[in-house]
Design an enzyme around this catalytic site. Sequence first.
Site, PDB file in Angstrom:
ATOM      1  N   LYS A  22      32.910   3.633 -55.256  1.00  0.00           N
ATOM      2  CA  LYS A  22      32.529   4.928 -54.664  1.00  0.00           C
ATOM      3  C   LYS A  22      33.367   5.206 -53.418  1.00  0.00           C
ATOM      4  CE  LYS A  22      28.760   5.295 -51.855  1.00  0.00           C
ATOM      5  NZ  LYS A  22      29.182   5.913 -50.588  1.00  0.00           N
ATOM      6  N   ASN A  23      33.453   4.213 -52.540  1.00  0.00           N
ATOM      7  CA  ASN A  23      34.128   4.459 -51.263  1.00  0.00           C
ATOM      8  C   ASN A  23      35.643   4.557 -51.412  1.00  0.00           C
ATOM      9  OD1 ASN A  23      31.642   4.490 -50.145  1.00  0.00           O
ATOM     10  ND2 ASN A  23      31.846   2.562 -48.999  1.00  0.00           N
ATOM     11  N   CYS A 116      21.857  11.441 -40.349  1.00  0.00           N
ATOM     12  CA  CYS A 116      21.937  10.421 -41.386  1.00  0.00           C
ATOM     13  C   CYS A 116      20.825   9.410 -41.158  1.00  0.00           C
ATOM     14  CB  CYS A 116      23.299   9.762 -41.309  1.00  0.00           C
ATOM     15  SG  CYS A 116      23.453   8.437 -42.466  1.00  0.00           S
ATOM     16  N   ARG A 121      26.162   8.265 -36.522  1.00  0.00           N
ATOM     17  CA  ARG A 121      27.440   8.454 -37.191  1.00  0.00           C
ATOM     18  C   ARG A 121      28.239   9.656 -36.680  1.00  0.00           C
ATOM     19  NH1 ARG A 121      26.462   7.025 -43.496  1.00  0.00           N
ATOM     20  NH2 ARG A 121      28.341   5.820 -43.299  1.00  0.00           N
ATOM     21  N   ASP A 124      33.714  11.578 -33.613  1.00  0.00           N
ATOM     22  CA  ASP A 124      34.640  11.735 -32.489  1.00  0.00           C
ATOM     23  C   ASP A 124      36.006  11.089 -32.757  1.00  0.00           C
ATOM     24  OD1 ASP A 124      33.007   9.416 -32.485  1.00  0.00           O
ATOM     25  OD2 ASP A 124      33.613   8.939 -30.451  1.00  0.00           O
ATOM     26  N   ASP A 305      27.120  -2.683 -45.928  1.00  0.00           N
ATOM     27  CA  ASP A 305      26.574  -2.126 -47.169  1.00  0.00           C
ATOM     28  C   ASP A 305      25.913  -3.185 -48.054  1.00  0.00           C
ATOM     29  OD1 ASP A 305      27.414   0.347 -46.359  1.00  0.00           O
ATOM     30  OD2 ASP A 305      29.088   0.518 -47.760  1.00  0.00           O
ATOM     31  N   ARG A 398      23.287   7.941 -55.744  1.00  0.00           N
ATOM     32  CA  ARG A 398      24.503   8.304 -55.004  1.00  0.00           C
ATOM     33  C   ARG A 398      25.590   7.257 -55.213  1.00  0.00           C
ATOM     34  NH1 ARG A 398      23.803   7.988 -49.252  1.00  0.00           N
ATOM     35  NH2 ARG A 398      26.042   8.064 -49.514  1.00  0.00           N
TER      36      ARG A 398
HETATM   37  C1  UD1 Z   1      32.218   3.963 -44.539  1.00  0.00           C
HETATM   38  C2  UD1 Z   1      31.552   3.789 -45.887  1.00  0.00           C
HETATM   39  C3  UD1 Z   1      30.129   3.250 -45.731  1.00  0.00           C
HETATM   40  C4  UD1 Z   1      30.138   1.971 -44.892  1.00  0.00           C
HETATM   41  C5  UD1 Z   1      30.899   2.182 -43.594  1.00  0.00           C
HETATM   42  C6  UD1 Z   1      31.068   0.900 -42.806  1.00  0.00           C
HETATM   43  C7  UD1 Z   1      32.564   5.532 -47.219  1.00  0.00           C
HETATM   44  C8  UD1 Z   1      32.387   6.819 -47.959  1.00  0.00           C
HETATM   45  N1  UD1 Z   1      31.491   5.082 -46.554  1.00  0.00           N
HETATM   46  O1  UD1 Z   1      31.454   4.933 -43.825  1.00  0.00           O
HETATM   47  O2  UD1 Z   1      29.600   2.986 -47.027  1.00  0.00           O
HETATM   48  O3  UD1 Z   1      28.813   1.609 -44.581  1.00  0.00           O
HETATM   49  O4  UD1 Z   1      32.216   2.710 -43.871  1.00  0.00           O
HETATM   50  O5  UD1 Z   1      31.696  -0.059 -43.554  1.00  0.00           O
HETATM   51  O6  UD1 Z   1      33.614   4.913 -47.260  1.00  0.00           O
HETATM   52  N2  UD1 Z   1      31.826   5.911 -35.665  1.00  0.00           N
HETATM   53  C9  UD1 Z   1      31.940   6.570 -34.467  1.00  0.00           C
HETATM   54  N3  UD1 Z   1      32.782   7.640 -34.386  1.00  0.00           N
HETATM   55  C10 UD1 Z   1      33.531   8.058 -35.453  1.00  0.00           C
HETATM   56  C11 UD1 Z   1      33.409   7.359 -36.674  1.00  0.00           C
HETATM   57  C12 UD1 Z   1      32.542   6.301 -36.754  1.00  0.00           C
HETATM   58  O7  UD1 Z   1      31.283   6.223 -33.485  1.00  0.00           O
HETATM   59  O8  UD1 Z   1      34.291   9.024 -35.318  1.00  0.00           O
HETATM   60  C13 UD1 Z   1      30.882   4.784 -35.768  1.00  0.00           C
HETATM   61  C14 UD1 Z   1      29.771   5.076 -36.770  1.00  0.00           C
HETATM   62  O9  UD1 Z   1      28.737   5.788 -36.153  1.00  0.00           O
HETATM   63  C15 UD1 Z   1      29.364   3.691 -37.198  1.00  0.00           C
HETATM   64  C16 UD1 Z   1      30.682   2.916 -37.160  1.00  0.00           C
HETATM   65  O10 UD1 Z   1      31.562   3.671 -36.339  1.00  0.00           O
HETATM   66  O11 UD1 Z   1      28.473   3.152 -36.275  1.00  0.00           O
HETATM   67  C17 UD1 Z   1      31.314   2.700 -38.523  1.00  0.00           C
HETATM   68  O12 UD1 Z   1      31.561   3.938 -39.121  1.00  0.00           O
HETATM   69  P1  UD1 Z   1      32.749   4.174 -40.166  1.00  0.00           P
HETATM   70  O13 UD1 Z   1      33.549   2.934 -40.325  1.00  0.00           O
HETATM   71  O14 UD1 Z   1      33.444   5.422 -39.788  1.00  0.00           O
HETATM   72  O15 UD1 Z   1      31.930   4.405 -41.498  1.00  0.00           O
HETATM   73  P2  UD1 Z   1      32.053   5.601 -42.503  1.00  0.00           P
HETATM   74  O16 UD1 Z   1      33.494   5.924 -42.755  1.00  0.00           O
HETATM   75  O17 UD1 Z   1      31.131   6.693 -42.134  1.00  0.00           O
END
Ligand code: UD1
Length: 419
Positions: A22-23, A116, A121, A124, A305, A398
């Site tokens: 999926k990811n 969420c 999440r 930024d 996950d 999902r």
């Molecule tokens: C992706 C995966 C999700 C997995 C996660 C962590 C997909 C579609 N989803 O989610 O299944 O659980 O990686 O392995 O690939 N953060 C910030 N600012 C940002 C972006 C992220 O503070 O701009 C924080 C998030 O709130 C979270 C952490 O960084 O606490 C990790 O997030 P991120 O690695 O971005 O996860 P996703 O890409 O949302």
Amino acid sequence: MGKYIINGGNRLEGEVRVEGSKNAVLPILAASIINGGESIIHNVPYLKDVNTLVNVLNTIGCSCSFEGNTMIVNSSGELNINIPEKPVREMRSSIILMGAMLGRFKRVKISFPGGCEIGLRPIDLHLAGLKLLGAKIVESHGYILCECDKLHGNEIHLDYPSVGATENIMLAAVSAEGVTIIQNAAREPEIADLQEFLNKMGARITGGGSSTIRIQGIREFQNVEHTVIPDRIVAGTYMVAAAITGGKVVIRDVIPEHIKPIISKLGESGCKIYRHDQSIGISCSKRPNAVEFVKTMPYPGFPTDMQAQMMALMCTAKGTSIFIETIFENRYKHAEELIKMGADIKIEGRAAIVKGVNDLMGAHVVSRDLRGGAALVLAGLAAEGTTVVDNVDTHIDRGYDSLDTKLRSLGADIAKDEN
Ligand code: UD1
């Protein structure tokens, strides 16, 4: 809504095939916007999240068609730069459309992703990265308008190795003028798969899967054909299904390298695991031992996950396990439901202390997020009596393709009630 009804106690045995990731497929679908042509994508799983993103692509003017597990996306012609609001609010990962649209059309309007269940999440890091590539970003009334005359390469150091931010920056930087270097990039296998897809399209990216990614921007992209990597989290979930039922299962179509941290923890709990080229055998004949410490970390650490599924297993283990969730601040909702099934879990901030119990008991439980829902199904497979897991369509569907059918083929007593 949909619910699973599970009569626990059956030992799982047999073979199961893991679907495409999926990811990996979600950013690849977003990337299919970039070439303004045809993308043939094999090993696409049937998932609600894939449907949601495909609907968005169709709405903005792409044409997408499924043939078996192959998806053909045609993104030629002008596309609508206004991304519809509802799917973005429902599925946070639609935010990766931003980088691809900005790269090709230099303009995109998208709504802020909604709240969420598993944490705040924010995005930024996505926005800061795109700004460094030259995008002007205006946020108003819940929308983000992102535009530029042209994108230029830059050096981007991520404060945190965010998966989504790394992908969004890659998706924009492939069309930028000059070289982009992403430092402290996410190293997840799905990033390496996105790199491979984009390179087949003509992009010039190196380092995907390591913490430094180099992207040389280009102007012309070509049609592409690609097979998505197997889903490492689905593979891990079936491994836990075998472990929690004292079963013996062969899991086909996996990349064992991608699930090393899961293999390591299940090994610690006493399971025997056999690695082959593209399959894994797991055999667990007795009650699992507690794993002292499960700390979620970015790849190659233990995946967040898999935290919920591993917790379900530890609820039945001999001894006490400590979980530390470092990635998301609110990812223990499944614990409340596991407690309804007789589990002994105490939550203290980001830590969870899990004392294994002799028996879990069937109960009516509610899935609050995707992986937490899977954990409740796993607990139900081991519990005495009947477990009803609610909210299957909203969450479990999902990210799992035919979970009930595949578990039934291994001997589980599980049925889906669509109401
Ligand atoms: C992706 C995966 C999700 C997995 C996660 C962590 C997909 C579609 N989803 O989610 O299944 O659980 O990686 O392995 O690939 N953060 C910030 N600012 C940002 C972006 C992220 O503070 O701009 C924080 C998030 O709130 C979270 C952490 O960084 O606490 C990790 O997030 P991120 O690695 O971005 O996860 P996703 O890409 O949302």
